[in-house]
Design a protein around this motif. Structure first.
Motif, PDB file in Angstrom:
ATOM      1  N   GLU A  51     -43.825  -6.246  42.264  1.00 25.16           N
ATOM      2  CA  GLU A  51     -44.466  -5.142  42.504  1.00 25.16           C
ATOM      3  C   GLU A  51     -43.435  -3.955  41.955  1.00 25.16           C
ATOM      4  N   GLU A  54     -43.701   2.759  42.130  1.00 28.59           N
ATOM      5  CA  GLU A  54     -44.593   3.986  41.773  1.00 28.59           C
ATOM      6  C   GLU A  54     -45.961   3.488  41.865  1.00 28.59           C
ATOM      7  N   LYS A  55     -46.364   2.121  42.274  1.00 30.70           N
ATOM      8  CA  LYS A  55     -47.756   1.760  42.287  1.00 30.70           C
ATOM      9  C   LYS A  55     -48.139   1.157  43.367  1.00 30.70           C
ATOM     10  N   LYS A  58     -51.598  -0.864  43.693  1.00 30.45           N
ATOM     11  CA  LYS A  58     -51.386  -2.101  43.143  1.00 30.45           C
ATOM     12  C   LYS A  58     -51.096  -3.092  44.247  1.00 30.45           C
ATOM     13  N   ARG A  86     -45.117   7.071  35.814  1.00 28.68           N
ATOM     14  CA  ARG A  86     -45.927   5.673  36.320  1.00 28.68           C
ATOM     15  C   ARG A  86     -46.320   5.719  37.582  1.00 28.68           C
ATOM     16  N   ASP A  88     -49.141   5.928  40.238  1.00 30.09           N
ATOM     17  CA  ASP A  88     -50.841   5.771  40.321  1.00 30.09           C
ATOM     18  C   ASP A  88     -51.437   6.724  41.221  1.00 30.09           C
TER      19      ASP A  88
END
Length: 286
Positions: A51, A54-55, A58, A86, A88
């Motif tokens: 992982e 910053e996401k 996901k 980056r 999301d």
């Protein structure tokens, strides 16, 4: 995989490996969650989710896809250096809260992270709720016992850690002959013990007095599901190198990683390991 699978958010140290091995042995569905920048050498043979900080969108989708409804945080983590390019959409929505929280103390930051996971429908469980036998029991576990001077130093160290913990700073201190030789800050326990090893001897006033005690305990009001203090064999080796008499930890509030190794290391080094029980605070009367 059932929705009761366990996501092990893994950092440094042996704890995440021990939890993963225990889950595998007991056939509990699990995933090891590794964030970018974390390098572990024990991952082969374990199911892993890679992982990116910053996401989170996901991350949450991956956890749900893997059937992980439970999350546990295990091992040391370094605060990430975030790259805004980056982010999301999920991170952008949480950015004001996240970025503000990352500037707080460790406990406040982790509490905020736990609340975010819970808002997404995940349950947070402490490592010691999954892997039994981690919490240090009351009493002296080692062959060597603390002497009267060591007990006085432990009381002093407990008072210092309690006062600093109220400000969300550190979980341990070293005290010798009543003097505070070291305090844990963001650099961690190992760095503090290195400092004591290099400087502490100059402040031990009485050669026949106490050599010093490392005390560790949770902060007042800390969420015990996340970031409980821990000791392991390396902690004991560093305490011995610093010339200390022993280690005291709050009974029931500190994890011992590798109990048998810890006891063997302490006995070989001539240190005591003590599950310390603080005296209950006296209530004020009018």
């Amino acid at each position: 995989m059932a929705a009761d699978g366990i996501a092990i958010v893994a950092g440094r140290g042996a704890l995440p490996r021990l939890i993963a091995e225990d889950c595998r042995r007991r056939r509990i569905p699990y995933r090891v969650v590794i964030f970018e920048g974390v390098t572990l050498d024990w991952l082969p043979g374990h199911p892993v989710l890679h992982e990116i900080f910053e996401k989170p969108g996901k991350l949450f989708a991956d956890l749900r896809g893997a059937g992980c409804g439970v999350v546990t945080f295990a091992g040391g983590m370094t605060r990430p250096k975030l790259k805004p390019t980056r982010f999301d959409f999920k991170f952008i929505g949480m950015a004001p809260r996240l970025l503000s929280g990352l500037k707080a103390g460790d406990d406040a930051t982790l509490r905020m992270v736990a609340e975010i996971f819970e808002a997404e429908g995940f349950r947070i469980r402490a490592p010691h709720e999954i892997l039994r036998g981690l919490l240090v029991a009351p009493g002296v576990a080692s062959r060597l016992h603390p002497g009267p001077a060591d007990r006085v130093d432990t009381d002093r160290a407990f008072a210092i850690v309690t006062a600093l913990g109220a400000a969300d700073v550190g979980q341990c201190a070293v005290v010798a002959q009543g003097l505070c030789l070291g305090l844990e800050s963001i650099q961690g326990t190992d760095a503090m013990l290195e400092f004591v090893a290099a400087t502490g001897a100059a402040y031990r006033r009485d050669p026949a007095g106490g050599r010093g005690v490392l005390y560790k305990g949770p902060k007042p009001g800390q969420d015990w599901r996340i970031d409980l203090p821990a000791i392991g064999p390396e902690t004991i080796r560093r305490a011995a190198a610093a010339g200390l008499a022993g280690i005291a930890v709050q009974a029931g509030g500190v994890l011992m990683i590798g109990r048998e190794d810890c006891l063997a290391t302490a006995d070989a080094a001539g240190l005591f390991l003590w599950g310390y029980e603080p005296e209950p605070a006296e209530e004020e009367t009018a």
